[in-house]
Scaffold this active site. Sequence first.
Site, PDB file in Angstrom:
ATOM      1  N   CYS A 132      -0.378   3.653  -9.094  1.00 54.99           N
ATOM      2  CA  CYS A 132      -0.444   2.976  -7.802  1.00 54.99           C
ATOM      3  C   CYS A 132      -1.791   2.296  -7.606  1.00 54.99           C
ATOM      4  O   CYS A 132      -2.773   2.937  -7.222  1.00 54.99           O
ATOM      5  CB  CYS A 132      -0.182   3.980  -6.680  1.00 54.99           C
ATOM      6  SG  CYS A 132      -0.324   3.264  -5.042  1.00 54.99           S
ATOM      7  N   CYS A 135      -3.170   2.434  -4.070  1.00 56.06           N
ATOM      8  CA  CYS A 135      -3.747   3.726  -3.666  1.00 56.06           C
ATOM      9  C   CYS A 135      -5.115   3.932  -4.317  1.00 56.06           C
ATOM     10  O   CYS A 135      -6.032   4.446  -3.695  1.00 56.06           O
ATOM     11  CB  CYS A 135      -2.855   4.886  -4.102  1.00 56.06           C
ATOM     12  SG  CYS A 135      -1.105   4.622  -3.880  1.00 56.06           S
ATOM     13  N   ASP A 136      -5.244   3.573  -5.589  1.00 56.16           N
ATOM     14  CA  ASP A 136      -6.410   4.006  -6.368  1.00 56.16           C
ATOM     15  C   ASP A 136      -7.329   2.887  -6.842  1.00 56.16           C
ATOM     16  O   ASP A 136      -8.399   3.168  -7.390  1.00 56.16           O
ATOM     17  CB  ASP A 136      -5.926   4.805  -7.599  1.00 56.16           C
ATOM     18  CG  ASP A 136      -5.106   6.015  -7.185  1.00 56.16           C
ATOM     19  OD1 ASP A 136      -5.444   6.619  -6.155  1.00 56.16           O
ATOM     20  OD2 ASP A 136      -4.134   6.345  -7.876  1.00 56.16           O
TER      21      ASP A 136
END
Length: 307
Positions: A132, A135-136
Amino acid sequence: MENVLIIGTGPAGLTAALYAARANLSPLVIEGLTPGGQLTTTTEVENYPGFEKGIDGTELVMIMRRQVERFGTRFVAGDVVSVDFKGVVPSVTLSDGQKLESRTVIVATGASALYLGIASEQKLRGRGVSACATCDGAFFRNQHVAVVGGGDTAMEEALFLTRMCKKVTVVHRRDKLRASKIMADRATANPKIDFVWDSVVDEVLDVAKNTVTGLRLKNIKTGALTEMAVTGLFLGIGHKPNTEAFKGQLDMDENGYLLAENTRTNVKGVFAAGDVQDHEYRQAVTAAGTGCMAALEAERYLESLGQ
Ligand code: NDP
């Protein structure tokens, strides 16, 4: 006893809830471990009709959620561990032991990102290995990262990562992208993105640091092994349907996707909507469309029961 029980809170589940709630069926929605589903792990959604300038994925599901709450949809948090669709009334058991019975069930549990399955990748998940970018990605500011895959997911991840990373290398097992033309064109035109063709990740390297330091790549045409220094590895190789809890209860294809005809599964009163029954289109708008269909089918089924 519920009238309509919906499992999942992505666009399929929430659209089903919208239609069921507006039909005065007071649906109960089971909200699992990833509320909002895959849209919350994407960035800008530019292809959901009605948002001419695009909209953030998480914001889109938050709007859908507020919309269904307005019509009396109820939510319960929990992970579905097992179901019994063979009795007179379908029932669903949550991880806390709670058992819910409902005249109709709409399964909208979506799909999850796939991993390569090699040991070093699993060891370094969350330590440089991610599926992701949204997300990261921020953890890799000004760094060189790799993305595996040649489809739209991989291109989307790579393009997103160019916003913060110094360089993004896409590793693809063939010499031709699977991605749609518009996404492929955007990725190939981006000066921060380069490609390693005909290659797979043989090993994620951590040089005993317990964090990604590079990849060993294997050219599948020549067998040649090379090393590439990167600090992050993002997977963009597709998805698997979240159907574990339904094995032996609902008919599935060989990849675990639920088989449904106009959202009707092989069990009367049980319907499937969204990515859990669709490996082909996998769009927020098609998920929403099938969520609507499932709710209308559930409504008809309840009518046939005289409810
Ligand atoms: P796809 O199945 O389309 O692509 C998966 C990619 O990963 C392929 O290039 C495949 O290679 C590669 N791959 C699969 N397994 C492995 C493996 N073990 N090792 C190395 N490479 C592997 O999945 P996506 O998630 O990209 O897309 C699915 C659907 O969702 C598509 O319809 C897509 O259009 C849609 N989508 C749309 C988006 C948008 O419009 N913004 C964003 C994301 C997805 P190969 O090509 O050789 O099979």
